[in-house]
Write a protein that holds these residues in place. Structure first.
Motif, PDB file in Angstrom:
ATOM      1  N   ASP A 347      -5.851   3.503  -4.065  1.00  0.00           N
ATOM      2  CA  ASP A 347      -5.400   2.117  -4.036  1.00  0.00           C
ATOM      3  C   ASP A 347      -6.220   1.201  -3.125  1.00  0.00           C
ATOM      4  O   ASP A 347      -6.509   0.063  -3.513  1.00  0.00           O
ATOM      5  CB  ASP A 347      -3.928   2.058  -3.618  1.00  0.00           C
ATOM      6  CG  ASP A 347      -2.998   2.505  -4.736  1.00  0.00           C
ATOM      7  OD1 ASP A 347      -3.469   2.599  -5.882  1.00  0.00           O
ATOM      8  OD2 ASP A 347      -1.806   2.752  -4.465  1.00  0.00           O
ATOM      9  N   LEU A 351      -7.913  -2.694  -4.395  1.00  0.00           N
ATOM     10  CA  LEU A 351      -7.060  -3.775  -3.906  1.00  0.00           C
ATOM     11  C   LEU A 351      -7.672  -4.552  -2.748  1.00  0.00           C
ATOM     12  O   LEU A 351      -7.085  -5.531  -2.301  1.00  0.00           O
ATOM     13  CB  LEU A 351      -5.711  -3.212  -3.469  1.00  0.00           C
ATOM     14  CG  LEU A 351      -4.827  -2.674  -4.598  1.00  0.00           C
ATOM     15  CD1 LEU A 351      -3.587  -2.010  -4.031  1.00  0.00           C
ATOM     16  CD2 LEU A 351      -4.445  -3.800  -5.563  1.00  0.00           C
ATOM     17  N   SER A 352      -8.842  -4.146  -2.276  1.00  0.00           N
ATOM     18  CA  SER A 352      -9.503  -4.852  -1.181  1.00  0.00           C
ATOM     19  C   SER A 352     -10.828  -5.468  -1.601  1.00  0.00           C
ATOM     20  O   SER A 352     -11.528  -6.045  -0.765  1.00  0.00           O
ATOM     21  CB  SER A 352      -9.761  -3.884  -0.010  1.00  0.00           C
ATOM     22  OG  SER A 352     -10.621  -2.825  -0.419  1.00  0.00           O
ATOM     23  N   ARG A 357     -10.206  -7.251  -7.939  1.00  0.00           N
ATOM     24  CA  ARG A 357      -8.934  -7.968  -8.071  1.00  0.00           C
ATOM     25  C   ARG A 357      -9.030  -9.064  -9.130  1.00  0.00           C
ATOM     26  O   ARG A 357      -8.091  -9.272  -9.897  1.00  0.00           O
ATOM     27  CB  ARG A 357      -8.552  -8.570  -6.713  1.00  0.00           C
ATOM     28  CG  ARG A 357      -8.110  -7.540  -5.680  1.00  0.00           C
ATOM     29  CD  ARG A 357      -8.117  -8.131  -4.283  1.00  0.00           C
ATOM     30  NE  ARG A 357      -7.148  -9.206  -4.140  1.00  0.00           N
ATOM     31  CZ  ARG A 357      -6.069  -9.149  -3.361  1.00  0.00           C
ATOM     32  NH1 ARG A 357      -5.828  -8.048  -2.657  1.00  0.00           N
ATOM     33  NH2 ARG A 357      -5.263 -10.166  -3.262  1.00  0.00           N
ATOM     34  N   THR A 375       0.915  -8.261 -11.921  1.00  0.00           N
ATOM     35  CA  THR A 375      -0.345  -8.065 -11.208  1.00  0.00           C
ATOM     36  C   THR A 375      -0.499  -9.059 -10.069  1.00  0.00           C
ATOM     37  O   THR A 375      -0.931  -8.712  -8.965  1.00  0.00           O
ATOM     38  CB  THR A 375      -1.521  -8.186 -12.185  1.00  0.00           C
ATOM     39  OG1 THR A 375      -1.342  -7.267 -13.262  1.00  0.00           O
ATOM     40  CG2 THR A 375      -2.838  -7.886 -11.497  1.00  0.00           C
ATOM     41  N   GLN A 379      -0.643  -7.955  -6.098  1.00  0.00           N
ATOM     42  CA  GLN A 379      -1.759  -8.275  -5.216  1.00  0.00           C
ATOM     43  C   GLN A 379      -1.295  -9.076  -4.006  1.00  0.00           C
ATOM     44  O   GLN A 379      -1.767  -8.843  -2.887  1.00  0.00           O
ATOM     45  CB  GLN A 379      -2.823  -9.047  -6.001  1.00  0.00           C
ATOM     46  CG  GLN A 379      -3.564  -8.207  -7.021  1.00  0.00           C
ATOM     47  CD  GLN A 379      -4.717  -8.949  -7.665  1.00  0.00           C
ATOM     48  OE1 GLN A 379      -4.991 -10.105  -7.340  1.00  0.00           O
ATOM     49  NE2 GLN A 379      -5.411  -8.305  -8.582  1.00  0.00           N
ATOM     50  N   VAL A 382       0.631  -6.545  -1.678  1.00  0.00           N
ATOM     51  CA  VAL A 382      -0.209  -5.571  -0.982  1.00  0.00           C
ATOM     52  C   VAL A 382      -1.059  -6.267   0.081  1.00  0.00           C
ATOM     53  O   VAL A 382      -1.333  -5.685   1.145  1.00  0.00           O
ATOM     54  CB  VAL A 382      -1.087  -4.808  -1.994  1.00  0.00           C
ATOM     55  CG1 VAL A 382      -2.275  -5.628  -2.457  1.00  0.00           C
ATOM     56  CG2 VAL A 382      -1.567  -3.492  -1.398  1.00  0.00           C
ATOM     57  N   THR A 383      -1.448  -7.523  -0.163  1.00  0.00           N
ATOM     58  CA  THR A 383      -2.203  -8.257   0.858  1.00  0.00           C
ATOM     59  C   THR A 383      -1.315  -8.589   2.042  1.00  0.00           C
ATOM     60  O   THR A 383      -1.722  -8.443   3.205  1.00  0.00           O
ATOM     61  CB  THR A 383      -2.791  -9.535   0.248  1.00  0.00           C
ATOM     62  OG1 THR A 383      -3.551  -9.208  -0.917  1.00  0.00           O
ATOM     63  CG2 THR A 383      -3.679 -10.243   1.250  1.00  0.00           C
ATOM     64  N   ARG A 416       4.178  -1.265  -9.708  1.00  0.00           N
ATOM     65  CA  ARG A 416       3.014  -0.431  -9.997  1.00  0.00           C
ATOM     66  C   ARG A 416       2.915  -0.058 -11.463  1.00  0.00           C
ATOM     67  O   ARG A 416       1.823  -0.049 -12.053  1.00  0.00           O
ATOM     68  CB  ARG A 416       3.061   0.832  -9.141  1.00  0.00           C
ATOM     69  CG  ARG A 416       1.987   1.860  -9.461  1.00  0.00           C
ATOM     70  CD  ARG A 416       2.108   3.070  -8.563  1.00  0.00           C
ATOM     71  NE  ARG A 416       1.794   2.710  -7.206  1.00  0.00           N
ATOM     72  CZ  ARG A 416       0.542   2.681  -6.731  1.00  0.00           C
ATOM     73  NH1 ARG A 416      -0.474   2.966  -7.528  1.00  0.00           N
ATOM     74  NH2 ARG A 416       0.321   2.352  -5.484  1.00  0.00           N
ATOM     75  N   ILE A 421      -4.100  -2.375 -11.690  1.00  0.00           N
ATOM     76  CA  ILE A 421      -4.679  -2.153 -10.369  1.00  0.00           C
ATOM     77  C   ILE A 421      -6.184  -1.931 -10.476  1.00  0.00           C
ATOM     78  O   ILE A 421      -6.974  -2.610  -9.823  1.00  0.00           O
ATOM     79  CB  ILE A 421      -4.006  -0.958  -9.674  1.00  0.00           C
ATOM     80  CG1 ILE A 421      -2.512  -1.244  -9.470  1.00  0.00           C
ATOM     81  CG2 ILE A 421      -4.678  -0.665  -8.339  1.00  0.00           C
ATOM     82  CD1 ILE A 421      -1.761  -0.106  -8.820  1.00  0.00           C
TER      83      ILE A 421
END
Length: 494
Positions: A347, A351-352, A357, A375, A379, A382-383, A416, A421
């Motif tokens: 992940d 995601l970074s 993204r 989505t 994002q 998770v940020t 998820r 992702i």
């Protein structure tokens, strides 16, 4: 314990948790069991947005009445912009304001602000800041100018010693309010640059309308002057093309100072950093106005090439460097959750990375509205989770951060299965789905009806060996064929 007492205890505990989150600047999840209208009526941000929208409209109307029509003043008439010049000037001002604002919004990619935050910031710079600055600058110019008539453009001393402090304070006030109301969203220096840039771009938009309109009206009323459209275009080249970066660059210093203060645990830094940012913005603004007011054209060109352009390129390089730095921070903090088993090992990488993204959002856009929304929410969650972990590691958030952490992890677990992702391959565009669907229909129609047993086995779509094309195979008991045997046969010895 009775039911009412239990309900009161539960409500009190929830209110206590909400107060802890608010004390740390963390968002409180709305009660989605209530209908949307009731949630809006109970939302402080919704009421604040309504009040500010009314205030913006009032300031814009007052500014219009102040600068557009001709005003009677002692000793004569002060010529305004005129209603015919405002639409023309607004079109030229939008040529710079729209791309510049979109560029700042594009830079705010890891943790984009809510849409209403962008609107409130842009509206403040365009309406409130311009109205306040115009009034104060005019008043200061009338007291400081010796040969001027009160117009800020004719008073060099007011433009140098008053306008920088007044305009930067007017533009930066909204940044201080946002830092107080939603400090959890100021996760990096990039957040401060984006919000400050929007306020500066909005201020420059309205200010350019005033300058363009003034040039147009002056040329239209002066005998022997250049045509009004040509005079406006000359002013547009100077302000809209050569020095369009001025206000966003100056106000960005305030945004950086506030971002440094909000991400620091030191009380000294929290006080000094915003003040240093404001002083830096006012100093840059003062230097710009001094060069525009006192230097010759050749000297101004020298300052533009060797001073202003390097500053702009430095700010652009700082933004790019901050983007990569924030990506590494998110990847590192998500790795903490991978080590404890709350996130998958694969992940953090997708995601970074901004490119991954963006591709995930592009794939989700053609996978349906539900997938795209999931989505986007994943994002954002998770940020926020990564920056929350960083705040907890810095000691900026107390135990209330763990409750917000659990909420975000539950959101990730729920989203998820539906969100994108790691995008693979190319998205399936609508016209490709239509083309593939037509091809599948044509291919199925070309085959004969299914026949048993056929090379494809039970339920296959090919005819059985030896059967004519399209002929059905044997049905019922005739489909089973046995070898011939002797009816009198029996086991030996019987």
């Amino acid at each position: 314990m009775s039911a009412p007492a239990a309900l009161r205890a539960l409500t009190g505990a929830r209110q206590g948790r909400d107060r802890d989150l608010a004390r740390n600047g963390l968002p409180v999840e709305p009660d989605r069991s209530q209908p949307l209208p009731r949630r809006l009526l109970r939302s402080r941000l919704a009421w604040l947005t309504l009040v500010m929208a009314i205030a913006y409209a009032v300031c814009l109307v007052l500014l219009y009445r102040q600068v557009v029509p001709d005003q009677e003043v002692p000793g004569g008439v002060s010529v305004g912009l005129g209603r015919d010049a405002v639409p023309i000037a607004a079109r030229y001002a939008a040529i710079t304001a729209i791309p510049l604002s979109l560029l700042f919004l594009w830079a705010d990619r890891f943790r984009p602000q809510r849409f209403w935050v962008w609107i409130m910031t842009f509206g403040w710079g365009a309406c409130v800041a311009t109205y306040v600055a115009a009034g104060v600058n005019t008043w200061a110019a009338s007291h400081l100018s010796i040969i001027g008539d009160g117009d800020p453009a004719t008073g060099a001393r007011a433009a140098i010693f008053v306008a920088p402090f007044v305009e930067e304070a007017a533009k930066g006030t909204v940044l201080f309010w946002l830092a107080i109301l939603m400090r959890n969203a100021w996760v990096s220096r990039l957040s401060g640059i984006v919000l400050a840039g929007l306020s500066g771009a909005a201020f420059a938009f309205v200010e350019n309308i005033l300058y363009y309109g003034r040039a147009y009206r002056y040329a239209a009323r002066t005998i022997g002057a250049v045509p009004p459209e040509q005079a406006l275009q000359q002013t547009f080249v100077l302000r809209g093309l050569l020095t369009f970066f001025g206000h966003p660059l100056f106000t960005s210093m305030i945004g950086i100072g506030l971002a440094v203060a909000l991400r620091s645990k030191s009380k000294t830094v929290r006080v000094v950093a915003p003040l240093a940012g404001f002083c830096c913005a006012a100093l840059l603004h003062m230097s710009f106005n001094t060069a525009a007011s006192l230097l010759s054209t050749r000297q101004q060109l020298f300052v533009l090439i060797f001073v202003a352009v390097p500053l702009v390129l430095g700010l652009v390089g700082f933004i790019v460097r901050t983007l990569f730095k924030e990506g590494r921070l998110i990847r590192t903090r998500l790795g903490d959750y991978v080590r404890v088993g709350w996130l998958e090992p694969d992940d953090p990488q997708p995601l970074s990375r901004l490119r991954t993204r963006t591709r995930a959002l592009w794939h989700a856009l053609f996978a349906g509205p539900a997938t795209f929304l999931a989505t986007v929410r994943l994002q954002r969650a998770v940020t926020e989770l990564a920056y929350l972990r960083d705040s907890m590691d810095r000691g900026l958030v107390d135990a209330a951060g763990q409750r917000r952490e659990r909420v975000l992890l539950e959101q990730l677990r729920a989203l998820r299965s539906q969100a994108v992702i790691t995008p693979v391959g190319h998205p399936t565009y609508p016209w490709q789905r239509l083309r593939r669907g037509a091809g599948r229909r044509a291919a199925v129609a070309a085959y004969p009806p299914p026949a048993f047993p056929g090379p494809a086995g039970l339920g296959g779509s090919f005819p059985a060996p030896g059967a004519p094309s399209g002929a059905p195979g044997p049905l019922g008991q005739t489909a089973t064929r046995y070898s011939e045997v002797d009816p009198s046969w029996k086991p030996p010895g019987e």
